[in-house]
Design a protein around this motif. Structure first.
Motif, PDB file in Angstrom:
ATOM      1  N   ALA A 174       2.812 -10.111   3.072  1.00  0.00           N
ATOM      2  CA  ALA A 174       3.016  -8.691   3.376  1.00  0.00           C
ATOM      3  C   ALA A 174       1.997  -8.153   4.373  1.00  0.00           C
ATOM      4  O   ALA A 174       2.265  -7.182   5.069  1.00  0.00           O
ATOM      5  CB  ALA A 174       2.976  -7.868   2.090  1.00  0.00           C
ATOM      6  N   GLU A 175       0.832  -8.773   4.443  1.00  0.00           N
ATOM      7  CA  GLU A 175      -0.234  -8.353   5.353  1.00  0.00           C
ATOM      8  C   GLU A 175      -0.485  -6.849   5.278  1.00  0.00           C
ATOM      9  O   GLU A 175      -0.440  -6.142   6.285  1.00  0.00           O
ATOM     10  CB  GLU A 175       0.066  -8.787   6.786  1.00  0.00           C
ATOM     11  N   LEU A 176      -0.758  -6.387   4.066  1.00  0.00           N
ATOM     12  CA  LEU A 176      -0.994  -4.961   3.842  1.00  0.00           C
ATOM     13  C   LEU A 176      -2.472  -4.634   3.946  1.00  0.00           C
ATOM     14  O   LEU A 176      -3.328  -5.432   3.567  1.00  0.00           O
ATOM     15  CB  LEU A 176      -0.499  -4.567   2.449  1.00  0.00           C
ATOM     16  N   ASP A 177      -2.747  -3.431   4.403  1.00  0.00           N
ATOM     17  CA  ASP A 177      -4.111  -2.921   4.366  1.00  0.00           C
ATOM     18  C   ASP A 177      -4.381  -2.249   3.030  1.00  0.00           C
ATOM     19  O   ASP A 177      -5.522  -2.217   2.575  1.00  0.00           O
ATOM     20  CB  ASP A 177      -4.338  -1.940   5.521  1.00  0.00           C
ATOM     21  N   GLU A 178      -3.332  -1.714   2.426  1.00  0.00           N
ATOM     22  CA  GLU A 178      -3.463  -1.117   1.103  1.00  0.00           C
ATOM     23  C   GLU A 178      -2.092  -0.898   0.491  1.00  0.00           C
ATOM     24  O   GLU A 178      -1.073  -0.968   1.168  1.00  0.00           O
ATOM     25  CB  GLU A 178      -4.234   0.201   1.137  1.00  0.00           C
ATOM     26  N   ARG A 179      -2.129  -0.642  -0.796  1.00  0.00           N
ATOM     27  CA  ARG A 179      -0.929  -0.231  -1.526  1.00  0.00           C
ATOM     28  C   ARG A 179      -1.222   1.150  -2.082  1.00  0.00           C
ATOM     29  O   ARG A 179      -2.220   1.346  -2.774  1.00  0.00           O
ATOM     30  CB  ARG A 179      -0.644  -1.213  -2.653  1.00  0.00           C
ATOM     31  N   CYS A 180      -0.371   2.102  -1.769  1.00  0.00           N
ATOM     32  CA  CYS A 180      -0.608   3.486  -2.179  1.00  0.00           C
ATOM     33  C   CYS A 180       0.581   3.988  -2.989  1.00  0.00           C
ATOM     34  O   CYS A 180       1.504   4.593  -2.457  1.00  0.00           O
ATOM     35  CB  CYS A 180      -0.852   4.367  -0.951  1.00  0.00           C
ATOM     36  N   GLN A 181       0.545   3.723  -4.281  1.00  0.00           N
ATOM     37  CA  GLN A 181       1.601   4.165  -5.180  1.00  0.00           C
ATOM     38  C   GLN A 181       1.551   5.676  -5.402  1.00  0.00           C
ATOM     39  O   GLN A 181       2.551   6.272  -5.790  1.00  0.00           O
ATOM     40  CB  GLN A 181       1.477   3.451  -6.517  1.00  0.00           C
ATOM     41  N   ASP A 182       0.401   6.280  -5.140  1.00  0.00           N
ATOM     42  CA  ASP A 182       0.208   7.707  -5.414  1.00  0.00           C
ATOM     43  C   ASP A 182       1.067   8.622  -4.552  1.00  0.00           C
ATOM     44  O   ASP A 182       1.189   9.801  -4.853  1.00  0.00           O
ATOM     45  CB  ASP A 182      -1.257   8.096  -5.218  1.00  0.00           C
ATOM     46  N   VAL A 183       1.638   8.103  -3.476  1.00  0.00           N
ATOM     47  CA  VAL A 183       2.489   8.928  -2.618  1.00  0.00           C
ATOM     48  C   VAL A 183       3.975   8.648  -2.812  1.00  0.00           C
ATOM     49  O   VAL A 183       4.812   9.302  -2.198  1.00  0.00           O
ATOM     50  CB  VAL A 183       2.116   8.783  -1.120  1.00  0.00           C
ATOM     51  N   ALA A 184       4.299   7.696  -3.659  1.00  0.00           N
ATOM     52  CA  ALA A 184       5.707   7.367  -3.927  1.00  0.00           C
ATOM     53  C   ALA A 184       6.328   8.457  -4.797  1.00  0.00           C
ATOM     54  O   ALA A 184       5.626   9.144  -5.548  1.00  0.00           O
ATOM     55  CB  ALA A 184       5.802   6.016  -4.628  1.00  0.00           C
ATOM     56  N   PRO A 185       7.639   8.627  -4.725  1.00  0.00           N
ATOM     57  CA  PRO A 185       8.296   9.634  -5.580  1.00  0.00           C
ATOM     58  C   PRO A 185       8.032   9.353  -7.053  1.00  0.00           C
ATOM     59  O   PRO A 185       7.822   8.202  -7.450  1.00  0.00           O
ATOM     60  CB  PRO A 185       9.789   9.457  -5.266  1.00  0.00           C
ATOM     61  N   SER A 186       8.061  10.391  -7.845  1.00  0.00           N
ATOM     62  CA  SER A 186       7.885  10.212  -9.286  1.00  0.00           C
ATOM     63  C   SER A 186       8.974   9.289  -9.821  1.00  0.00           C
ATOM     64  O   SER A 186      10.069   9.180  -9.235  1.00  0.00           O
ATOM     65  CB  SER A 186       7.940  11.562  -9.998  1.00  0.00           C
TER      66      SER A 186
END
Length: 144
Positions: free
Chosen positions: A50-62
């Motif tokens: 995936a070559e991600l810099d981060e995973r940000c679940q906090d901005v995903a829809p509820s």
């Protein structure tokens, strides 16, 4: 100065001329500050690939909103409205597990600090025309 005011000031200072775009997790990475913005990991995608810099679940829809929408294009307009509403709330006013303006502003700040010119919102759903990453990109652009 309140925490929210300080965060808003930081976000305004963080604005730069880079662009925000969306990309499916199943497509080859092509640069930028790559952030997975899903609550669930995309099926069949190895973390190393995936070559991600981060995973940000906090901005995903509820979870409630995501289940309600269920990727139904007929619900798209209402989903956009509800998700934008979630993203407009301060963290203190957001329901447990719901995104907030604070989380979105924090993501913009991390992108600015990265030095990358592009913020790439990575998502897993198949539908490229009706997904939360598109709405999130609009909301982030409005915050810049």
């Amino acid at each position: 100065m309140s925490e929210t005011s300080a965060r808003s000031t930081r976000t305004q200072e963080a604005a730069h001329t880079g662009r925000i775009r969306v990309r499916r997790a199943y497509e080859s990475p092509d640069g930028g500050y790559r952030v997975l913005v899903d609550r669930m990991w995309p099926r069949g995608v190895a973390k190393a690939d995936a070559e991600l810099d981060e995973r940000c679940q906090d901005v995903a829809p509820s979870a409630d909103l995501r289940r309600w929408f269920d990727h139904d294009p007929a619900k798209w307009a209402e989903f956009r409205r509800r998700y934008r509403h979630e993203l407009s709330l301060d963290a203190a006013d957001a329901e447990d597990g719901a995104p907030s303006r604070d989380a979105a502003e924090d993501l913009l700040e991390r992108w600015r600090r990265s030095g990358e010119q592009e913020l790439v919102l990575v998502y897993g759903t198949k539908d490229e025309d009706h997904n939360h990453a598109l709405v999130l990109a609009e909301a982030l652009e409005a915050l810049r």
